[in-house]
Design an enzyme around this catalytic site. Structure first.
Site, PDB file in Angstrom:
ATOM      1  N   ASP A   1       8.981  -0.401   0.878  1.00  0.00           N
ATOM      2  CA  ASP A   1      10.099  -1.114   1.614  1.00  0.00           C
ATOM      3  C   ASP A   1       9.695  -1.920   2.936  1.00  0.00           C
ATOM      4  O   ASP A   1      10.124  -2.785   2.814  1.00  0.00           O
ATOM      5  CB  ASP A   1      11.490   0.173   2.201  1.00  0.00           C
ATOM      6  CG  ASP A   1      11.827   1.253   1.459  1.00  0.00           C
ATOM      7  OD1 ASP A   1      11.871   0.557   0.431  1.00  0.00           O
ATOM      8  OD2 ASP A   1      12.257   1.818   2.231  1.00  0.00           O
TER       9      ASP A   1
HETATM   10  P1  NAP Z   1       7.631   3.441   1.074  1.00  0.00           P
HETATM   11  O1  NAP Z   1       8.772   2.688   0.830  1.00  0.00           O
HETATM   12  O2  NAP Z   1       8.139   4.558   0.725  1.00  0.00           O
HETATM   13  O3  NAP Z   1       6.937   3.321  -0.476  1.00  0.00           O
HETATM   14  C1  NAP Z   1       5.949   3.700  -0.850  1.00  0.00           C
HETATM   15  C2  NAP Z   1       5.303   3.789  -2.234  1.00  0.00           C
HETATM   16  O4  NAP Z   1       4.568   4.456  -2.544  1.00  0.00           O
HETATM   17  C3  NAP Z   1       6.362   4.377  -3.443  1.00  0.00           C
HETATM   18  O5  NAP Z   1       7.203   3.526  -3.717  1.00  0.00           O
HETATM   19  C4  NAP Z   1       5.560   5.292  -4.484  1.00  0.00           C
HETATM   20  O6  NAP Z   1       5.775   4.169  -5.783  1.00  0.00           O
HETATM   21  C5  NAP Z   1       3.810   4.352  -3.393  1.00  0.00           C
HETATM   22  N1  NAP Z   1       3.558   5.484  -3.968  1.00  0.00           N
HETATM   23  C6  NAP Z   1       3.779   7.179  -3.792  1.00  0.00           C
HETATM   24  N2  NAP Z   1       2.726   8.080  -4.212  1.00  0.00           N
HETATM   25  C7  NAP Z   1       1.385   6.960  -4.432  1.00  0.00           C
HETATM   26  C8  NAP Z   1       0.286   7.386  -4.384  1.00  0.00           C
HETATM   27  N3  NAP Z   1      -0.052   9.077  -4.580  1.00  0.00           N
HETATM   28  N4  NAP Z   1      -0.347   6.141  -5.086  1.00  0.00           N
HETATM   29  C9  NAP Z   1      -0.036   5.446  -4.546  1.00  0.00           C
HETATM   30  N5  NAP Z   1       1.047   4.981  -4.404  1.00  0.00           N
HETATM   31  C10 NAP Z   1       2.195   5.815  -4.176  1.00  0.00           C
HETATM   32  O7  NAP Z   1       6.498   3.573   1.864  1.00  0.00           O
HETATM   33  P2  NAP Z   1       6.812   2.118   3.312  1.00  0.00           P
HETATM   34  O8  NAP Z   1       6.565   0.809   2.414  1.00  0.00           O
HETATM   35  O9  NAP Z   1       5.762   2.678   3.950  1.00  0.00           O
HETATM   36  O10 NAP Z   1       7.289   2.456   3.764  1.00  0.00           O
HETATM   37  C11 NAP Z   1       7.796   3.606   4.957  1.00  0.00           C
HETATM   38  C12 NAP Z   1       9.490   3.702   4.402  1.00  0.00           C
HETATM   39  O11 NAP Z   1      10.037   5.211   5.049  1.00  0.00           O
HETATM   40  C13 NAP Z   1      10.127   2.224   5.524  1.00  0.00           C
HETATM   41  O12 NAP Z   1      11.660   1.886   3.810  1.00  0.00           O
HETATM   42  C14 NAP Z   1      10.666   2.716   6.961  1.00  0.00           C
HETATM   43  O13 NAP Z   1      12.027   2.780   7.778  1.00  0.00           O
HETATM   44  C15 NAP Z   1      11.193   4.332   6.675  1.00  0.00           C
HETATM   45  N6  NAP Z   1      11.070   5.240   7.574  1.00  0.00           N
HETATM   46  C16 NAP Z   1       9.459   5.161   8.295  1.00  0.00           C
HETATM   47  C17 NAP Z   1       9.470   6.134   9.699  1.00  0.00           C
HETATM   48  C18 NAP Z   1       7.791   6.025  10.670  1.00  0.00           C
HETATM   49  O14 NAP Z   1       8.112   5.964  11.352  1.00  0.00           O
HETATM   50  N7  NAP Z   1       7.015   5.657   9.995  1.00  0.00           N
HETATM   51  C19 NAP Z   1      10.053   7.088  10.040  1.00  0.00           C
HETATM   52  C20 NAP Z   1      11.555   6.921   8.718  1.00  0.00           C
HETATM   53  C21 NAP Z   1      11.628   6.335   7.900  1.00  0.00           C
HETATM   54  P3  NAP Z   1       4.901   4.955  -7.045  1.00  0.00           P
HETATM   55  O15 NAP Z   1       6.001   6.541  -7.305  1.00  0.00           O
HETATM   56  O16 NAP Z   1       5.899   4.397  -8.292  1.00  0.00           O
HETATM   57  O17 NAP Z   1       3.558   5.661  -6.698  1.00  0.00           O
END
Ligand code: NAP
Length: 461
Positions: A388
Protein backbone atom coordinates in the site's frame (compact mmCIF):
# COMPACT_ATOMS: atom_id res chain seq x y z
CA UNK A 1 9.92 9.10 54.15
CA UNK A 2 8.60 12.52 54.75
CA UNK A 3 5.71 13.65 52.52
CA UNK A 4 7.75 16.51 51.04
CA UNK A 5 10.49 14.09 49.96
CA UNK A 6 7.87 11.83 48.34
CA UNK A 7 6.45 14.77 46.37
CA UNK A 8 9.98 15.81 45.32
CA UNK A 9 10.64 12.26 44.12
CA UNK A 10 7.38 12.43 42.11
CA UNK A 11 8.54 15.70 40.60
CA UNK A 12 11.83 14.07 39.57
CA UNK A 13 9.93 11.11 38.10
CA UNK A 14 7.66 13.48 36.12
CA UNK A 15 10.73 15.33 34.80
CA UNK A 16 12.29 12.02 33.75
CA UNK A 17 9.09 10.94 31.95
CA UNK A 18 8.87 14.19 29.99
CA UNK A 19 12.56 14.05 29.06
CA UNK A 20 12.07 10.41 28.05
CA UNK A 21 9.14 11.29 25.77
CA UNK A 22 11.33 13.86 24.03
CA UNK A 23 14.16 11.39 23.57
CA UNK A 24 11.74 8.77 22.20
CA UNK A 25 10.98 11.07 19.25
CA UNK A 26 14.28 10.24 17.49
CA UNK A 27 15.67 6.78 16.65
CA UNK A 28 19.18 7.61 17.88
CA UNK A 29 17.99 8.75 21.31
CA UNK A 30 15.02 6.35 21.70
CA UNK A 31 16.99 3.75 23.71
CA UNK A 32 18.10 6.46 26.16
CA UNK A 33 14.45 7.60 26.30
CA UNK A 34 13.33 4.11 27.35
CA UNK A 35 16.05 3.95 30.01
CA UNK A 36 15.06 7.36 31.40
CA UNK A 37 11.40 6.32 31.49
CA UNK A 38 12.26 3.06 33.29
CA UNK A 39 14.38 4.97 35.80
CA UNK A 40 11.55 7.48 36.30
CA UNK A 41 9.12 4.62 36.96
CA UNK A 42 11.53 3.08 39.48
CA UNK A 43 11.76 6.44 41.32
CA UNK A 44 7.93 6.77 41.32
CA UNK A 45 7.41 3.21 42.61
CA UNK A 46 10.07 3.57 45.29
CA UNK A 47 8.59 6.86 46.54
CA UNK A 48 5.10 5.32 46.60
CA UNK A 49 6.36 2.46 48.78
CA UNK A 50 7.07 5.05 51.48
CA UNK A 51 3.50 6.39 51.44
CA UNK A 52 1.99 6.52 54.94
CA UNK A 53 -1.27 4.99 53.57
CA UNK A 54 0.38 1.60 52.96
CA UNK A 55 -0.82 -0.81 55.64
CA UNK A 56 1.05 -3.97 54.66
CA UNK A 57 3.78 -4.89 52.19
CA UNK A 58 2.92 -8.60 51.74
CA UNK A 59 0.38 -8.14 48.96
CA UNK A 60 2.55 -5.55 47.26
CA UNK A 61 5.40 -8.09 47.09
CA UNK A 62 3.01 -10.76 45.72
CA UNK A 63 1.68 -8.31 43.09
CA UNK A 64 5.18 -7.20 42.09
CA UNK A 65 6.31 -10.84 41.76
CA UNK A 66 3.26 -11.70 39.60
CA UNK A 67 3.89 -8.62 37.45
CA UNK A 68 7.54 -9.54 36.98
CA UNK A 69 6.67 -13.14 36.07
CA UNK A 70 4.18 -11.90 33.44
CA UNK A 71 6.28 -8.95 32.26
CA UNK A 72 9.68 -10.58 31.75
CA UNK A 73 8.63 -13.03 28.99
CA UNK A 74 6.48 -10.31 27.39
CA UNK A 75 9.48 -7.99 27.21
CA UNK A 76 12.13 -10.52 26.26
CA UNK A 77 10.53 -13.04 23.95
CA UNK A 78 7.63 -11.44 22.10
CA UNK A 79 8.79 -10.91 18.49
CA UNK A 80 8.67 -7.45 16.87
CA UNK A 81 5.83 -8.54 14.59
CA UNK A 82 3.67 -9.23 17.65
CA UNK A 83 4.39 -5.84 19.26
CA UNK A 84 0.93 -4.30 18.61
CA UNK A 85 -0.86 -7.15 20.44
CA UNK A 86 1.75 -7.09 23.21
CA UNK A 87 1.03 -3.40 23.73
CA UNK A 88 -2.72 -4.07 23.68
CA UNK A 89 -2.24 -6.66 26.44
CA UNK A 90 -0.20 -4.19 28.54
CA UNK A 91 -3.01 -1.63 28.24
CA UNK A 92 -5.52 -4.25 29.37
CA UNK A 93 -3.40 -4.95 32.47
CA UNK A 94 -2.91 -1.23 33.26
CA UNK A 95 -6.60 -0.49 32.84
CA UNK A 96 -7.54 -3.55 34.93
CA UNK A 97 -5.35 -2.17 37.74
CA UNK A 98 -7.09 1.23 37.51
CA UNK A 99 -10.55 -0.40 37.46
CA UNK A 100 -9.75 -2.61 40.45
CA UNK A 101 -8.40 0.39 42.41
CA UNK A 102 -11.65 2.22 41.58
CA UNK A 103 -13.82 -0.71 42.71
CA UNK A 104 -11.66 -1.10 45.86
CA UNK A 105 -11.90 2.61 46.72
CA UNK A 106 -15.68 2.56 46.21
CA UNK A 107 -16.13 -0.57 48.35
CA UNK A 108 -13.97 0.84 51.17
CA UNK A 109 -15.83 4.17 51.02
CA UNK A 110 -19.20 2.38 51.00
CA UNK A 111 -18.46 0.16 54.00
CA UNK A 112 -16.78 2.99 55.95
CA UNK A 113 -19.50 5.53 55.13
CA UNK A 114 -16.85 7.88 53.71
CA UNK A 115 -18.06 8.22 50.12
CA UNK A 116 -18.06 11.86 49.10
CA UNK A 117 -19.73 13.31 46.01
CA UNK A 118 -16.59 15.08 44.75
CA UNK A 119 -14.68 11.78 44.79
CA UNK A 120 -17.47 9.93 43.00
CA UNK A 121 -16.88 11.86 39.76
CA UNK A 122 -13.24 10.70 39.71
CA UNK A 123 -14.19 7.12 40.65
CA UNK A 124 -16.89 7.05 37.97
CA UNK A 125 -14.45 8.20 35.26
CA UNK A 126 -11.85 5.74 36.52
CA UNK A 127 -14.03 2.65 36.25
CA UNK A 128 -15.61 3.88 33.00
CA UNK A 129 -12.33 4.43 31.12
CA UNK A 130 -10.79 1.43 32.88
CA UNK A 131 -13.68 -0.90 31.96
CA UNK A 132 -13.78 0.22 28.30
CA UNK A 133 -10.01 -0.17 28.02
CA UNK A 134 -9.79 -3.63 29.62
CA UNK A 135 -12.28 -5.33 27.30
CA UNK A 136 -11.42 -3.16 24.28
CA UNK A 137 -7.72 -3.98 24.63
CA UNK A 138 -8.43 -7.68 25.11
CA UNK A 139 -10.56 -7.62 21.95
CA UNK A 140 -7.73 -5.81 20.08
CA UNK A 141 -5.27 -8.41 21.39
CA UNK A 142 -7.56 -11.25 20.26
CA UNK A 143 -7.97 -9.80 16.77
CA UNK A 144 -4.28 -9.01 16.29
CA UNK A 145 -3.24 -12.43 17.62
CA UNK A 146 -5.88 -13.98 15.32
CA UNK A 147 -7.64 -15.70 18.23
CA UNK A 148 -10.71 -13.71 17.12
CA UNK A 149 -11.69 -13.00 13.49
CA UNK A 150 -9.63 -10.00 12.24
CA UNK A 151 -12.23 -8.63 9.83
CA UNK A 152 -14.72 -5.96 10.96
CA UNK A 153 -17.86 -7.44 12.53
CA UNK A 154 -20.73 -5.18 11.65
CA UNK A 155 -24.44 -5.23 12.44
CA UNK A 156 -27.23 -2.74 11.88
CA UNK A 157 -27.54 0.02 14.44
CA UNK A 158 -24.11 -0.69 15.90
CA UNK A 159 -23.08 2.95 16.30
CA UNK A 160 -26.50 3.82 17.77
CA UNK A 161 -26.20 1.00 20.31
CA UNK A 162 -22.72 2.23 21.28
CA UNK A 163 -24.02 5.79 21.66
CA UNK A 164 -26.87 4.50 23.87
CA UNK A 165 -24.42 2.55 26.05
CA UNK A 166 -22.23 5.64 26.39
CA UNK A 167 -25.27 7.70 27.37
CA UNK A 168 -26.29 5.03 29.92
CA UNK A 169 -22.78 5.14 31.46
CA UNK A 170 -23.00 8.94 31.73
CA UNK A 171 -26.44 8.65 33.43
CA UNK A 172 -25.01 6.11 35.91
CA UNK A 173 -22.12 8.49 36.71
CA UNK A 174 -24.49 11.43 37.31
CA UNK A 175 -26.79 9.19 39.39
CA UNK A 176 -23.84 8.10 41.56
CA UNK A 177 -22.76 11.68 42.18
CA UNK A 178 -26.32 12.38 43.38
CA UNK A 179 -26.69 9.10 45.33
CA UNK A 180 -23.17 7.80 46.10
CA UNK A 181 -24.32 4.74 48.10
CA UNK A 182 -26.33 3.14 45.25
CA UNK A 183 -23.86 0.28 44.74
CA UNK A 184 -26.03 -1.46 42.11
CA UNK A 185 -25.68 1.54 39.81
CA UNK A 186 -21.92 1.45 40.31
CA UNK A 187 -21.85 -2.25 39.30
CA UNK A 188 -24.12 -1.59 36.29
CA UNK A 189 -21.77 1.17 35.17
CA UNK A 190 -18.70 -1.10 35.34
CA UNK A 191 -20.56 -3.80 33.37
CA UNK A 192 -21.80 -1.33 30.73
CA UNK A 193 -18.32 0.15 30.29
CA UNK A 194 -16.89 -3.36 29.80
CA UNK A 195 -19.61 -4.16 27.23
CA UNK A 196 -18.95 -0.86 25.42
CA UNK A 197 -15.25 -1.79 25.12
CA UNK A 198 -16.18 -5.01 23.31
CA UNK A 199 -18.71 -3.37 20.98
CA UNK A 200 -16.37 -0.45 20.24
CA UNK A 201 -13.63 -2.73 18.89
CA UNK A 202 -15.94 -5.26 17.15
CA UNK A 203 -16.37 -3.26 13.88
CA UNK A 204 -12.69 -2.41 13.51
CA UNK A 205 -10.55 -4.46 11.12
CA UNK A 206 -7.38 -6.18 12.37
CA UNK A 207 -5.01 -3.90 10.46
CA UNK A 208 -6.68 -0.72 11.79
CA UNK A 209 -6.13 -2.02 15.28
CA UNK A 210 -2.86 -0.09 15.95
CA UNK A 211 -4.84 3.16 15.73
CA UNK A 212 -7.38 1.78 18.17
CA UNK A 213 -4.64 0.44 20.44
CA UNK A 214 -3.21 3.99 20.59
CA UNK A 215 -6.64 5.35 21.44
CA UNK A 216 -7.08 2.72 24.16
CA UNK A 217 -3.65 3.77 25.42
CA UNK A 218 -5.11 7.23 25.74
CA UNK A 219 -8.15 5.87 27.66
CA UNK A 220 -5.83 3.93 30.00
CA UNK A 221 -4.04 7.25 30.63
CA UNK A 222 -7.34 8.98 31.42
CA UNK A 223 -8.24 6.12 33.80
CA UNK A 224 -4.89 6.72 35.53
CA UNK A 225 -5.61 10.47 35.81
CA UNK A 226 -8.99 9.70 37.42
CA UNK A 227 -7.29 7.18 39.76
CA UNK A 228 -4.80 9.89 40.71
CA UNK A 229 -7.65 12.23 41.66
CA UNK A 230 -9.54 9.44 43.44
CA UNK A 231 -6.62 8.38 45.66
CA UNK A 232 -4.96 11.81 45.70
CA UNK A 233 -1.72 10.80 43.97
CA UNK A 234 0.07 13.47 41.94
CA UNK A 235 2.36 11.24 39.88
CA UNK A 236 -0.61 9.23 38.60
CA UNK A 237 -2.28 12.45 37.47
CA UNK A 238 0.85 13.64 35.63
CA UNK A 239 1.73 10.29 34.06
CA UNK A 240 -1.90 9.60 33.13
CA UNK A 241 -2.15 12.99 31.41
CA UNK A 242 1.08 12.37 29.46
CA UNK A 243 -0.13 8.90 28.49
CA UNK A 244 -3.62 10.08 27.59
CA UNK A 245 -2.46 12.92 25.35
CA UNK A 246 0.41 11.10 23.66
CA UNK A 247 -1.89 8.17 22.84
CA UNK A 248 -4.46 10.52 21.32
CA UNK A 249 -1.86 12.46 19.30
CA UNK A 250 -0.39 9.19 17.99
CA UNK A 251 -3.81 7.84 16.99
CA UNK A 252 -4.60 11.05 15.10
CA UNK A 253 -1.15 11.14 13.44
CA UNK A 254 -1.57 7.53 12.27
CA UNK A 255 -5.02 8.22 10.82
CA UNK A 256 -3.58 11.22 8.95
CA UNK A 257 -0.70 9.17 7.53
CA UNK A 258 -3.31 6.75 6.14
CA UNK A 259 -5.28 9.75 4.80
CA UNK A 260 -8.33 8.67 6.77
CA UNK A 261 -10.28 10.68 9.25
CA UNK A 262 -10.15 9.51 12.83
CA UNK A 263 -13.91 8.92 12.67
CA UNK A 264 -13.48 6.77 9.55
CA UNK A 265 -11.02 4.50 11.35
CA UNK A 266 -13.30 4.19 14.39
CA UNK A 267 -16.67 3.91 12.67
CA UNK A 268 -15.90 3.28 9.00
CA UNK A 269 -15.17 -0.49 9.20
CA UNK A 270 -12.27 -0.26 6.73
CA UNK A 271 -11.37 -3.63 5.25
CA UNK A 272 -14.98 -4.52 4.58
CA UNK A 273 -14.76 -3.07 1.06
CA UNK A 274 -16.95 -5.17 -1.22
CA UNK A 275 -15.70 -7.05 -4.22
CA UNK A 276 -17.05 -4.44 -6.66
CA UNK A 277 -15.00 -1.64 -5.14
CA UNK A 278 -11.91 -3.81 -5.07
CA UNK A 279 -12.43 -4.80 -8.71
CA UNK A 280 -12.88 -1.14 -9.73
CA UNK A 281 -9.49 -0.47 -8.25
CA UNK A 282 -7.83 -3.50 -9.86
CA UNK A 283 -4.66 -2.96 -11.81
CA UNK A 284 -4.43 -4.22 -15.40
CA UNK A 285 -1.41 -5.80 -17.09
CA UNK A 286 1.07 -8.59 -16.54
CA UNK A 287 3.71 -8.76 -13.86
CA UNK A 288 7.21 -9.41 -15.11
CA UNK A 289 9.11 -12.01 -13.09
CA UNK A 290 12.83 -12.00 -12.55
CA UNK A 291 15.44 -14.26 -10.93
CA UNK A 292 17.93 -13.48 -8.16
CA UNK A 293 20.80 -13.75 -10.71
CA UNK A 294 19.32 -11.17 -13.10
CA UNK A 295 18.30 -8.83 -10.28
CA UNK A 296 21.74 -9.05 -8.67
CA UNK A 297 23.40 -8.12 -11.93
CA UNK A 298 21.37 -4.92 -12.03
CA UNK A 299 22.19 -4.17 -8.40
CA UNK A 300 25.91 -4.84 -8.90
CA UNK A 301 26.15 -2.01 -11.42
CA UNK A 302 23.80 0.47 -9.74
CA UNK A 303 25.20 3.72 -8.34
CA UNK A 304 22.18 4.67 -6.21
CA UNK A 305 19.89 2.16 -4.55
CA UNK A 306 16.90 2.83 -2.28
CA UNK A 307 15.52 0.03 -0.11
CA UNK A 308 11.81 0.24 0.68
CA UNK A 309 10.78 -1.98 3.61
CA UNK A 310 7.14 -2.81 4.36
CA UNK A 311 4.99 -5.11 6.44
CA UNK A 312 6.25 -8.25 4.62
CA UNK A 313 9.79 -7.51 5.83
CA UNK A 314 8.49 -7.61 9.40
CA UNK A 315 6.52 -10.81 8.73
CA UNK A 316 9.56 -12.61 7.41
CA UNK A 317 11.89 -11.02 10.02
CA UNK A 318 14.28 -10.15 7.21
CA UNK A 319 15.69 -6.88 8.57
CA UNK A 320 19.20 -8.33 9.10
CA UNK A 321 19.26 -9.75 5.57
CA UNK A 322 18.18 -6.35 4.22
CA UNK A 323 21.04 -4.63 6.04
CA UNK A 324 23.53 -7.27 4.83
CA UNK A 325 22.44 -6.83 1.21
CA UNK A 326 22.69 -3.05 1.62
CA UNK A 327 26.26 -3.37 2.92
CA UNK A 328 27.24 -5.64 0.02
CA UNK A 329 25.90 -3.15 -2.51
CA UNK A 330 27.71 -0.32 -0.71
CA UNK A 331 30.97 -2.28 -0.84
CA UNK A 332 30.65 -2.15 -4.62
CA UNK A 333 30.64 1.63 -4.38
CA UNK A 334 26.92 2.39 -4.52
CA UNK A 335 24.99 4.73 -2.26
CA UNK A 336 22.25 2.89 -0.34
CA UNK A 337 19.40 4.56 1.56
CA UNK A 338 16.33 3.19 3.31
CA UNK A 339 12.94 4.84 2.68
CA UNK A 340 10.75 5.07 5.77
CA UNK A 341 7.00 5.52 5.33
CA UNK A 342 5.26 6.60 8.57
CA UNK A 343 2.69 3.77 8.46
CA UNK A 344 4.66 1.04 6.69
CA UNK A 345 4.11 -2.12 8.68
CA UNK A 346 1.49 -2.39 11.37
CA UNK A 347 2.55 0.06 14.03
CA UNK A 348 4.01 3.54 14.11
CA UNK A 349 7.76 3.56 13.65
CA UNK A 350 7.68 -0.17 12.78
CA UNK A 351 10.35 0.10 10.06
CA UNK A 352 12.56 2.46 12.09
CA UNK A 353 12.58 -0.01 14.96
CA UNK A 354 13.25 -3.08 12.78
CA UNK A 355 16.09 -1.51 10.82
CA UNK A 356 17.67 0.16 13.85
CA UNK A 357 17.57 -3.24 15.59
CA UNK A 358 19.37 -4.74 12.59
CA UNK A 359 22.12 -2.11 12.88
CA UNK A 360 21.29 0.13 9.89
CA UNK A 361 22.88 3.54 10.70
CA UNK A 362 20.22 6.13 11.59
CA UNK A 363 21.45 8.61 8.98
CA UNK A 364 20.60 6.11 6.25
CA UNK A 365 16.94 5.90 7.35
CA UNK A 366 15.28 8.66 5.35
CA UNK A 367 11.74 9.90 5.99
CA UNK A 368 9.13 9.88 3.24
CA UNK A 369 9.15 13.59 2.33
CA UNK A 370 12.92 13.70 1.90
CA UNK A 371 13.38 10.35 0.13
CA UNK A 372 10.56 11.08 -2.32
CA UNK A 373 12.75 13.73 -3.94
CA UNK A 374 15.58 11.22 -4.33
CA UNK A 375 13.74 8.40 -6.17
CA UNK A 376 14.30 10.08 -9.57
CA UNK A 377 18.06 9.71 -9.05
CA UNK A 378 17.84 6.06 -7.92
CA UNK A 379 18.98 3.37 -10.36
CA UNK A 380 17.11 0.67 -8.47
CA UNK A 381 14.42 0.83 -5.79
CA UNK A 382 14.11 -2.49 -3.94
CA UNK A 383 10.64 -2.90 -2.43
CA UNK A 384 10.65 -5.60 0.25
CA UNK A 385 7.20 -6.71 1.45
CA UNK A 386 5.67 -3.25 0.96
CA UNK A 387 2.46 -2.75 -0.99
CA UNK A 388 0.00 0.00 0.00
CA UNK A 389 2.74 2.49 0.89
CA UNK A 390 4.09 2.26 -2.68
CA UNK A 391 0.76 2.12 -4.52
CA UNK A 392 0.68 4.90 -7.19
CA UNK A 393 -3.14 4.65 -7.22
CA UNK A 394 -3.01 6.74 -4.05
CA UNK A 395 -2.09 9.66 -6.33
CA UNK A 396 -3.66 8.71 -9.64
CA UNK A 397 -6.92 6.79 -9.06
CA UNK A 398 -9.69 8.66 -7.22
CA UNK A 399 -11.75 5.42 -7.16
CA UNK A 400 -9.13 3.62 -5.12
CA UNK A 401 -9.65 3.18 -1.35
CA UNK A 402 -6.05 4.34 -0.85
CA UNK A 403 -6.53 7.54 -2.90
CA UNK A 404 -5.03 10.51 -1.05
CA UNK A 405 -2.76 8.44 1.19
CA UNK A 406 0.77 9.88 1.08
CA UNK A 407 3.00 7.27 -0.58
CA UNK A 408 6.64 6.62 -1.43
CA UNK A 409 7.22 7.64 -5.07
CA UNK A 410 8.98 4.40 -5.94
CA UNK A 411 7.76 4.53 -9.55
CA UNK A 412 10.07 7.55 -10.12
CA UNK A 413 13.15 5.29 -9.82
CA UNK A 414 14.84 4.14 -13.05
CA UNK A 415 13.96 0.54 -12.23
CA UNK A 416 12.04 -1.21 -9.47
CA UNK A 417 12.60 -4.63 -7.95
CA UNK A 418 9.74 -5.99 -5.81
CA UNK A 419 10.28 -8.84 -3.35
CA UNK A 420 7.07 -10.50 -2.18
CA UNK A 421 5.71 -14.04 -1.90
CA UNK A 422 3.15 -13.85 -4.68
CA UNK A 423 0.23 -11.79 -5.87
CA UNK A 424 -1.10 -11.12 -2.36
CA UNK A 425 -2.69 -7.74 -1.66
CA UNK A 426 -1.74 -5.29 1.05
CA UNK A 427 -3.72 -4.17 4.07
CA UNK A 428 -6.17 -2.11 1.99
CA UNK A 429 -6.98 -5.13 -0.19
CA UNK A 430 -6.50 -3.30 -3.51
CA UNK A 431 -4.30 -4.15 -6.48
CA UNK A 432 -1.10 -2.23 -7.07
CA UNK A 433 -0.27 -0.69 -10.49
CA UNK A 434 3.41 -0.53 -9.57
CA UNK A 435 3.69 -4.32 -9.87
CA UNK A 436 2.58 -4.27 -13.52
CA UNK A 437 4.65 -1.21 -14.47
CA UNK A 438 7.06 -2.11 -17.33
CA UNK A 439 10.05 -0.92 -15.26
CA UNK A 440 9.16 -3.23 -12.37
CA UNK A 441 10.48 -6.78 -11.94
CA UNK A 442 9.00 -9.17 -9.40
CA UNK A 443 11.15 -11.57 -7.39
CA UNK A 444 8.68 -13.95 -5.78
CA UNK A 445 9.43 -15.73 -2.51
CA UNK A 446 9.67 -15.13 1.20
CA UNK A 447 11.48 -11.81 1.76
CA UNK A 448 14.23 -13.30 3.91
CA UNK A 449 15.06 -16.05 1.40
CA UNK A 450 14.93 -13.66 -1.55
CA UNK A 451 17.28 -11.22 0.20
CA UNK A 452 19.67 -14.08 1.03
CA UNK A 453 19.60 -15.25 -2.61
CA UNK A 454 20.20 -11.70 -3.84
CA UNK A 455 23.12 -11.19 -1.44
CA UNK A 456 24.70 -14.45 -2.63
CA UNK A 457 24.38 -13.40 -6.25
CA UNK A 458 25.64 -9.83 -5.63
CA UNK A 459 28.77 -11.36 -4.05
CA UNK A 460 29.57 -13.32 -7.21
CA UNK A 461 28.35 -10.77 -9.76
P1 NAP B 1 0.93 -3.96 3.15
O1 NAP B 1 0.21 -3.01 2.28
O2 NAP B 1 0.18 -4.61 4.24
O3 NAP B 1 1.59 -5.07 2.20
C1 NAP B 1 2.45 -6.03 2.69
C2 NAP B 1 2.86 -6.95 1.55
O4 NAP B 1 3.87 -7.80 2.06
C3 NAP B 1 1.75 -7.83 1.04
O5 NAP B 1 1.33 -7.40 -0.23
C4 NAP B 1 2.35 -9.25 1.00
O6 NAP B 1 2.24 -9.78 -0.33
C5 NAP B 1 3.81 -9.04 1.37
N1 NAP B 1 4.30 -10.05 2.31
C6 NAP B 1 3.69 -10.57 3.39
N2 NAP B 1 4.47 -11.49 3.96
C7 NAP B 1 5.61 -11.55 3.26
C8 NAP B 1 6.79 -12.31 3.37
N3 NAP B 1 6.97 -13.22 4.34
N4 NAP B 1 7.76 -12.12 2.45
C9 NAP B 1 7.60 -11.22 1.44
N5 NAP B 1 6.50 -10.47 1.29
C10 NAP B 1 5.50 -10.63 2.19
O7 NAP B 1 2.22 -3.29 3.83
P2 NAP B 1 2.77 -1.80 3.78
O8 NAP B 1 3.05 -1.40 2.35
O9 NAP B 1 3.86 -1.77 4.77
O10 NAP B 1 1.57 -0.92 4.23
C11 NAP B 1 1.09 -0.93 5.57
C12 NAP B 1 -0.42 -0.85 5.57
O11 NAP B 1 -0.89 -1.03 6.91
C13 NAP B 1 -0.92 0.49 5.10
O12 NAP B 1 -2.09 0.34 4.36
C14 NAP B 1 -1.19 1.21 6.40
O13 NAP B 1 -2.17 2.22 6.27
C15 NAP B 1 -1.70 0.07 7.26
N6 NAP B 1 -1.57 0.37 8.69
C16 NAP B 1 -0.38 0.71 9.22
C17 NAP B 1 -0.32 1.08 10.57
C18 NAP B 1 0.98 1.54 11.20
O14 NAP B 1 0.94 2.10 12.30
N7 NAP B 1 2.12 1.28 10.61
C19 NAP B 1 -1.45 1.04 11.35
C20 NAP B 1 -2.64 0.63 10.77
C21 NAP B 1 -2.68 0.29 9.44
P3 NAP B 1 2.33 -11.37 -0.57
O15 NAP B 1 1.23 -11.96 0.22
O16 NAP B 1 2.19 -11.53 -2.03
O17 NAP B 1 3.67 -11.80 -0.08
Amino acid sequence: MNEILIQLAYLLAAFLFITALRALGRPDSARRGMQLAAFGMAVAILATLFQARIVSYEWIVVGAAMGAIAGYPLGMWVPMTAMPQRIALSHAFGALAATLVGIGEYTIGLSGGTLVRSNLAALGLEVFFGGVTVTGSLMAFGKLQEILPGQPLIFRGQNILNALLLAACCCCAVWLIAFPTHAVIFSVMVALAALLGILFVLPIGGADMPVVVSLLNSYAGLAAVATGFAINNNILIIVGALDGLSGLILAIAMSRAMNRSFANVLFGAFGSTDAATAAAAAAEGEMSRTTAEDAALRLAYAARVIMVPGYGLAVSQAQHQMRELGELIEKRGADVRYAIHPVAGRMPGHMNVLLAEAGVPYDKLIDMDEINERFVEADVAIVVGANDVVNPAARTNPASPVFGMPILKVEDAKSVLVLKRGKGKGFSGVENDLFVDPKTSMLFGDARQSLLDLALQVKVA
